[in-house]
Design a protein around this motif. Structure first.
Motif, PDB file in Angstrom:
ATOM      1  N   LEU A 170       0.861  -1.172   0.000  1.00 29.97           N
ATOM      2  CA  LEU A 170       0.000   0.000   0.000  1.00 29.97           C
ATOM      3  C   LEU A 170       0.904   1.231   0.000  1.00 29.97           C
ATOM      4  N   ALA A 171       0.750   2.092  -1.017  1.00 28.48           N
ATOM      5  CA  ALA A 171       1.599   3.275  -1.152  1.00 28.48           C
ATOM      6  C   ALA A 171       0.743   4.506  -1.323  1.00 28.48           C
ATOM      7  N   ALA A 172       1.332   5.672  -1.052  1.00 27.37           N
ATOM      8  CA  ALA A 172       0.596   6.929  -1.146  1.00 27.37           C
ATOM      9  C   ALA A 172       1.526   8.033  -1.616  1.00 27.37           C
ATOM     10  N   ASP A 173       0.903   8.996  -2.317  1.00 21.37           N
ATOM     11  CA  ASP A 173       1.616  10.181  -2.759  1.00 21.37           C
ATOM     12  C   ASP A 173       1.148  11.335  -1.883  1.00 21.37           C
ATOM     13  N   THR A 174       2.023  11.746  -0.982  1.00 23.40           N
ATOM     14  CA  THR A 174       1.676  12.837  -0.060  1.00 23.40           C
ATOM     15  C   THR A 174       2.275  14.159  -0.475  1.00 23.40           C
ATOM     16  N   GLY A 175       2.997  14.172  -1.619  1.00 18.35           N
ATOM     17  CA  GLY A 175       3.573  15.413  -2.108  1.00 18.35           C
ATOM     18  C   GLY A 175       4.911  15.749  -1.494  1.00 18.35           C
ATOM     19  N   GLU A 176       5.403  14.930  -0.563  1.00 15.13           N
ATOM     20  CA  GLU A 176       6.689  15.210   0.057  1.00 15.13           C
ATOM     21  C   GLU A 176       7.861  14.817  -0.836  1.00 15.13           C
ATOM     22  N   SER A 177       7.619  13.918  -1.807  1.00 16.62           N
ATOM     23  CA  SER A 177       8.666  13.511  -2.743  1.00 16.62           C
ATOM     24  C   SER A 177       8.025  13.164  -4.079  1.00 16.62           C
ATOM     25  N   ALA A 178       8.871  13.024  -5.110  1.00 18.25           N
ATOM     26  CA  ALA A 178       8.346  12.717  -6.451  1.00 18.25           C
ATOM     27  C   ALA A 178       7.833  11.295  -6.533  1.00 18.25           C
ATOM     28  N   ASP A 179       8.389  10.409  -5.704  1.00 15.08           N
ATOM     29  CA  ASP A 179       7.971   9.011  -5.718  1.00 15.08           C
ATOM     30  C   ASP A 179       6.876   8.779  -4.683  1.00 15.08           C
ATOM     31  N   MET A 180       6.130   7.720  -4.913  1.00 24.50           N
ATOM     32  CA  MET A 180       5.130   7.320  -3.941  1.00 24.50           C
ATOM     33  C   MET A 180       5.831   6.556  -2.810  1.00 24.50           C
ATOM     34  N   ALA A 181       5.411   6.797  -1.606  1.00 25.23           N
ATOM     35  CA  ALA A 181       6.022   6.170  -0.439  1.00 25.23           C
ATOM     36  C   ALA A 181       5.220   4.965  -0.010  1.00 25.23           C
ATOM     37  N   VAL A 182       5.916   3.847   0.191  1.00 24.54           N
ATOM     38  CA  VAL A 182       5.247   2.639   0.680  1.00 24.54           C
ATOM     39  C   VAL A 182       4.913   2.839   2.159  1.00 24.54           C
ATOM     40  N   MET A 183       3.667   2.631   2.480  1.00 20.67           N
ATOM     41  CA  MET A 183       3.205   2.817   3.861  1.00 20.67           C
ATOM     42  C   MET A 183       3.120   1.497   4.610  1.00 20.67           C
ATOM     43  N   MET A 184       2.752   0.399   3.929  1.00 19.17           N
ATOM     44  CA  MET A 184       2.669  -0.904   4.598  1.00 19.17           C
ATOM     45  C   MET A 184       2.657  -2.008   3.555  1.00 19.17           C
ATOM     46  N   THR A 185       3.006  -3.220   3.981  1.00 19.67           N
ATOM     47  CA  THR A 185       2.987  -4.391   3.094  1.00 19.67           C
ATOM     48  C   THR A 185       2.210  -5.523   3.745  1.00 19.67           C
ATOM     49  N   TYR A 186       1.584  -6.373   2.845  1.00 15.01           N
ATOM     50  CA  TYR A 186       0.833  -7.543   3.283  1.00 15.01           C
ATOM     51  C   TYR A 186       1.516  -8.799   2.711  1.00 15.01           C
ATOM     52  N   ASN A 187       1.403  -9.886   3.409  1.00 17.47           N
ATOM     53  CA  ASN A 187       1.912 -11.164   2.920  1.00 17.47           C
ATOM     54  C   ASN A 187       0.760 -11.993   2.340  1.00 17.47           C
ATOM     55  N   ILE A 188       1.083 -12.747   1.295  1.00 19.24           N
ATOM     56  CA  ILE A 188       0.116 -13.660   0.680  1.00 19.24           C
ATOM     57  C   ILE A 188       0.385 -15.057   1.217  1.00 19.24           C
ATOM     58  N   GLN A 189      -0.621 -15.690   1.795  1.00 20.45           N
ATOM     59  CA  GLN A 189      -0.450 -17.033   2.319  1.00 20.45           C
ATOM     60  C   GLN A 189      -1.190 -18.046   1.439  1.00 20.45           C
ATOM     61  N   GLY A 190      -0.784 -19.316   1.511  1.00 25.24           N
ATOM     62  CA  GLY A 190      -1.401 -20.363   0.727  1.00 25.24           C
ATOM     63  C   GLY A 190      -0.724 -20.567  -0.609  1.00 25.24           C
ATOM     64  N   VAL A 191       0.482 -20.002  -0.800  1.00 23.40           N
ATOM     65  CA  VAL A 191       1.207 -20.174  -2.058  1.00 23.40           C
ATOM     66  C   VAL A 191       2.028 -21.455  -1.979  1.00 23.40           C
ATOM     67  N   ASP A 192       1.974 -22.279  -3.029  1.00 25.16           N
ATOM     68  CA  ASP A 192       2.715 -23.520  -3.076  1.00 25.16           C
ATOM     69  C   ASP A 192       4.209 -23.250  -3.087  1.00 25.16           C
ATOM     70  N   ARG A 193       4.974 -24.225  -2.506  1.00 26.33           N
ATOM     71  CA  ARG A 193       6.421 -24.086  -2.505  1.00 26.33           C
ATOM     72  C   ARG A 193       6.971 -24.195  -3.922  1.00 26.33           C
ATOM     73  N   GLU A 194       6.415 -25.113  -4.688  1.00 21.20           N
ATOM     74  CA  GLU A 194       6.901 -25.297  -6.053  1.00 21.20           C
ATOM     75  C   GLU A 194       6.647 -24.052  -6.886  1.00 21.20           C
ATOM     76  N   GLN A 195       5.473 -23.438  -6.723  1.00 21.75           N
ATOM     77  CA  GLN A 195       5.137 -22.250  -7.496  1.00 21.75           C
ATOM     78  C   GLN A 195       6.075 -21.114  -7.133  1.00 21.75           C
ATOM     79  N   THR A 196       6.408 -21.024  -5.849  1.00 18.24           N
ATOM     80  CA  THR A 196       7.296 -19.960  -5.408  1.00 18.24           C
ATOM     81  C   THR A 196       8.697 -20.159  -5.961  1.00 18.24           C
ATOM     82  N   GLU A 197       9.158 -21.457  -5.952  1.00 20.85           N
ATOM     83  CA  GLU A 197      10.499 -21.733  -6.437  1.00 20.85           C
ATOM     84  C   GLU A 197      10.620 -21.472  -7.936  1.00 20.85           C
ATOM     85  N   GLU A 198       9.554 -21.727  -8.731  1.00 14.49           N
ATOM     86  CA  GLU A 198       9.586 -21.465 -10.164  1.00 14.49           C
ATOM     87  C   GLU A 198       9.703 -19.981 -10.445  1.00 14.49           C
TER      88      GLU A 198
END
Length: 862
Positions: A834-862
């Motif tokens: 989740l990112a937002a542009d608050t006008g403090e910089s030209a880039d958008m700042a990441v405010m928080m991250t979420y993890n995805i669960q239920g992903v197969d090990r094989e799919q991740t390794e590929e």
């Protein structure tokens, strides 16, 4: 005949000198029995401890008066008992009721007034009368109890009126008034010893040279005796000749009790002070509690002196020091208590052969003297009184006994218990401290005795002024007999003298507790206790919890303290059954250089349901838990949870408070480190091996901060059942260090595992007013649509980044950014940002991250 009778009475009551009586001629011939006048005393100034209601006074052949009940002279050299009554007793008016009425006036000095002589009497003496009537005119009154010393009786025919005698404190306010006299007497003793002067008359005159009054002369003699004559220990033990004569005692500088008393008598005689030797029993060396003195020859001598017409008691032998029978040596220790000691106190250790020399209104028997508790001089100088028991021999009831003392001022106490008849090495240092439970208050002390085994014990009590740093002084002793000991659990040692609030607690700032004065055993229910101490000022506190089977390191996890401006709260956990000692130490909050002092010691008893070790407080707790002085100093206020302990049955906790905008907060979550694999069941372990799972998020992911203007909300999702530490830290500048503000103790009883929060970054925490509505869980299911709703004040754009896909959030009427995002947009996707542009910089700042669960090990390794 009546004139003669009145003249005879006036000489006796005025304590006329024996030599004067002999010069005036023989006693008048006795009157016939039917005409003998009988003395009726209507108002008399008497000694406080002299009981006129006893047997009528009797006259000696030379015209002196004997005390009631005495028919022989005291066994002392050259003195009669006529001196026992005051020389200054005043009889201003006599009237004889017979055929011829005769009146005779006597002045305050006891001198007779010749017939016809006119003398103006003072108003006071004019009101005092003694009426002499014929015996047949006196009506017999029934016997009544004797008056106590100092007690004033109702005037009745044939009975005396008791008027309070002068006490020692009436003669002098304190021993400081004798500073000059004492110094001169000690100095004179050194000079006489250097010049080898042993003549009694020279010694008496030199020692009393600077004394101005009779009292000062007596004081000088007594002080000289105490500082220049040592007790003759070798003579007492029969290893040398016993010295008793005054000349031998002065020359040798040592003597037995008879040496002290005879020398005191002779020195007083030289300077004109009436002094007698008094033989009797004492509770000094050689005395054994429980040994009968009936038929036993008396073993001690002391002195009685007449000052101002009243008799007083003193003992220079006991005033000079004490004997250490372990080393057979005499220890010089000047003890001012035995100078003109009050008879009520003197009788506890000195019992005269002749009852009259007790100087008590109600004399005690020898049996009572034997039973009385021995009290040292420190007992009286410290202002103590014996409350319970009244005699030295104590017998337990149901395995317990109690000793209590009263005190007129703040005094510290301690005690010593020794098993009699058992070698000390077999007792491993003597009977344990748990044999006695001592509690001290401003009004005295109470010692509960619980002997651990059958037998006899010697009980010694010690005391000293509350703020004194000098060693404790022995004050009194008892003997305890225990036939049936009380079955009890082992109790912890208490090195801090007494249980409950200490006598100095109030001066340290502790004014009271939620457990009263803590003098009783405190029962701990369900293994948990909350102790609140009220304080008069801000204090720092440290606590110590001791149990015979509790590891010291583990005991630290049994305590949590909360420090507020006028209150200290201590939370205690008991992981085992039995007795605990909880000791509390305090110091002023603003004075870190001052040492902590013991303010209270509580005896806790956990009978059942102790807490489990896994339920103890988390390690690393600070000294201040919950809101208190530190949080107030940092500007934090309006806490939703004012206590240090927060419990939840849902696994979620939200704590809110207000904070200054310039304060930068940091929050931590921790718990006891455990072996997670060891905690898994066999099925869980096999399932974990078969399917790959991402590593468990740290506890930091289970905390989430929300700032709304000045209000802060700390949210915690607790992953497991147990106890957690939530730490609050703060700093006022970006360059400064974080300092601890307080700790919260979170108790979670919810067995459902709570998910972590998303990982937040500075762009979130620094943008005050940002609120995350959903999703609150930091773990998102793969391949699902997720609704995002968030408020970000001042943001121009808010996006959700899922792999290569960006989803723009739109604002609604409530200025909340919202949109639905698909969590499976890319192969191998593990995070959504989740990112937002608050006008403090030209880039958008990441405010928080979420993890995805239920992903197969094989799919991740590929």
């Amino acid at each position: 005949m009546s004139d003669s009778a009145v003249q005879k009475f006036s000489l006796a009551f005025s304590c006329a000198d024996t030599r004067r009586s002999q010069k005036e001629g023989p006693d008048p011939s006795p009157q016939p029995q039917h005409e003998r006048p009988v003395l009726r005393v209507e108002k008399v100034i008497t000694d406080r401890t002299w009981d006129q209601t006893q047997e009528k006074p009797k006259l000696t052949p030379n015209g002196q008066l004997k005390p009631a009940g005495e028919h022989t002279k005291p066994q002392v050299a050259g003195e009669g008992l006529g001196a026992l009554l005051s020389r200054k007793v005043v009889f201003e008016k006599f009237s004889v009721k017979d055929s011829s009425s005769v009146k005779m006036c006597v002045n305050e000095e006891g001198e007779e007034q010749r017939p016809g002589t006119k003398r103006q009497l003072s108003l006071e003496s004019a009101n005092r009368t003694v009426t002499v009537v014929k015996k047949r005119e006196v009506r017999r009154e029934p016997d009544k109890p004797k008056a106590l010393p100092g007690q004033i009786e109702t005037q009745r025919p044939g009975q005396a009126v008791f008027i309070k005698r002068k006490l020692r404190k009436d003669l002098f306010s304190s021993s400081e008034v004798f500073r000059r006299v004492d110094t001169d007497a000690v100095k004179a003793g050194k000079e006489l010893k250097e010049k080898c002067v042993f003549d009694i008359q020279t010694v008496a005159q030199r020692v009393t040279q600077g004394a101005k009054t009779e009292l000062e002369r007596l004081r000088a003699i007594w002080v000289w005796l105490c500082h220049n004559i040592d007790y003759d220990v070798t003579g007492y033990l029969g290893q040398s000749k016993k010295l008793c004569s005054p000349e031998e005692v002065i020359a040798a500088g040592r003597g037995l009790c008879c040496g002290y008393s005879s020398l005191c008598t002779e020195l007083c005689r030289v300077v004109g002070i009436e002094c007698l030797e008094v033989p009797g029993h004492s509770k000094g060396i050689g005395h054994r509690r429980g040994r009968s003195l009936q038929g036993v020859k008396s073993d001690h001598l002391w002195n009685a002196v007449c000052l101002g017409g009243q008799w007083y008691l003193l003992d220079a032998c006991w005033g000079a020091g004490r004997v250490d029978m372990d080393t057979n040596t005499f220890i010089n220790r000047f003890d001012d208590f035995y100078f003109l000691t009050e008879p009520e106190d003197f009788i506890d250790s000195h019992f005269p052969d002749q009852e009259s020399w007790q100087l008590l209104a109600t004399p005690i028997s020898l049996e009572e003297f034997e039973r009385r508790v021995f009290k040292t001089s420190s007992f009286y100088t410290l202002g103590l009184t014996l409350l319970q028991p009244k005699h030295w021999s104590i017998v337990t009831e149901d395995g317990e006994a109690t000793v209590s003392l009263g005190s007129s001022r703040s005094v510290s106490f301690t005690y010593e218990i020794t098993r009699l008849g058992v070698p000390q090495q077999d007792l491993q240092g003597g009977a344990p401290d748990s044999s006695g439970l001592l509690t001290v208050s401003q009004r005295g002390m109470k010692l509960k005795l619980i002997p651990p085994a059958k037998g006899s014990y010697d009980i010694k009590l010690f005391a000293r002024p509350e703020k004194a740093t000098t060693p404790f002084s022995w004050v009194c002793s008892f003997t305890l007999a225990c036939q049936t000991p009380k079955a009890s659990e082992e109790m912890p040692q208490n090195p801090f003298l007494s249980w409950g609030l200490q006598a100095q607690a109030r001066s340290l700032g502790v004014t009271g507790t939620s457990l009263g004065n803590g003098s009783q055993v405190i029962v701990v229910d369900a293994g948990m206790l909350e102790l609140v101490l009220q304080t008069s000022r801000s204090l720092m506190v440290l606590c110590d919890l001791v149990h015979p089977g509790l590891d010291p390191d583990l005991s630290k996890r049994c305590l949590a303290t909360q420090i507020e401006s006028h209150r200290l709260t201590v939370h205690v956990l008991c992981p085992s059954r039995g007795f605990y000692r909880l000791s509390v130490f305090v110091r002023d909050y603003e004075m870190p250089a001052v040492k902590f002092q013991n303010a209270a010691n509580f005896l806790l008893h956990c009978k059942e349901q102790p807490v489990s070790v896994t339920s103890l407080f988390p390690p690393g707790l600070g000294s201040s838990c919950g809101p208190g002085i530190r949080t107030a100093d940092a500007g934090l206020s309006k806490f939703s949870h004012t206590g240090a302990l927060v419990s939840t049955t849902q696994g979620k906790v939200n704590i809110t408070f207000h904070t200054p905008r310039e304060l930068d907060l940091h929050v931590t979550l921790s718990r006891e480190e455990t072996n997670q694999k060891a905690a898994l069941s066999v099925e869980e372990a096999e399932a974990q091996q078969e399917s790959w799972q991402p590593p468990a998020p740290t506890l930091a992911r289970h905390l989430f901060l929300t700032y709304t203007d000045s209000k802060v909300t700390v949210s915690a999702n607790l992953p497991d059942v147990g106890v957690y530490r939530l730490g609050l830290y703060g700093r006022t500048s970006p360059e400064g260090d974080f300092s601890q503000l307080c700790d919260y103790i979170l108790r979670n009883s919810c067995e459902r595992r709570q998910p972590p929060f998303p990982t937040t970054y500075s762009a979130w925490t620094q943008n005050r007013g940002s609120v995350l509505f959903e999703p609150r869980s930091g773990l998102l299911e793969a391949g699902t649509w997720v609704c995002f709703r968030v408020r970000v004040p001042g943001a121009r754009r808010v996006v959700v980044v899922a792999g290569d896909t960006r989803t723009e959030l739109k604002t609604n009427k409530s200025r909340v950014w919202e949109a639905e995002v698909f969590s499976g947009a890319g192969k191998g996707l593990t995070q959504i940002k989740l990112a937002a542009d608050t006008g403090e910089s030209a880039d958008m700042a990441v405010m928080m991250t979420y993890n995805i669960q239920g992903v197969d090990r094989e799919q991740t390794e590929e």
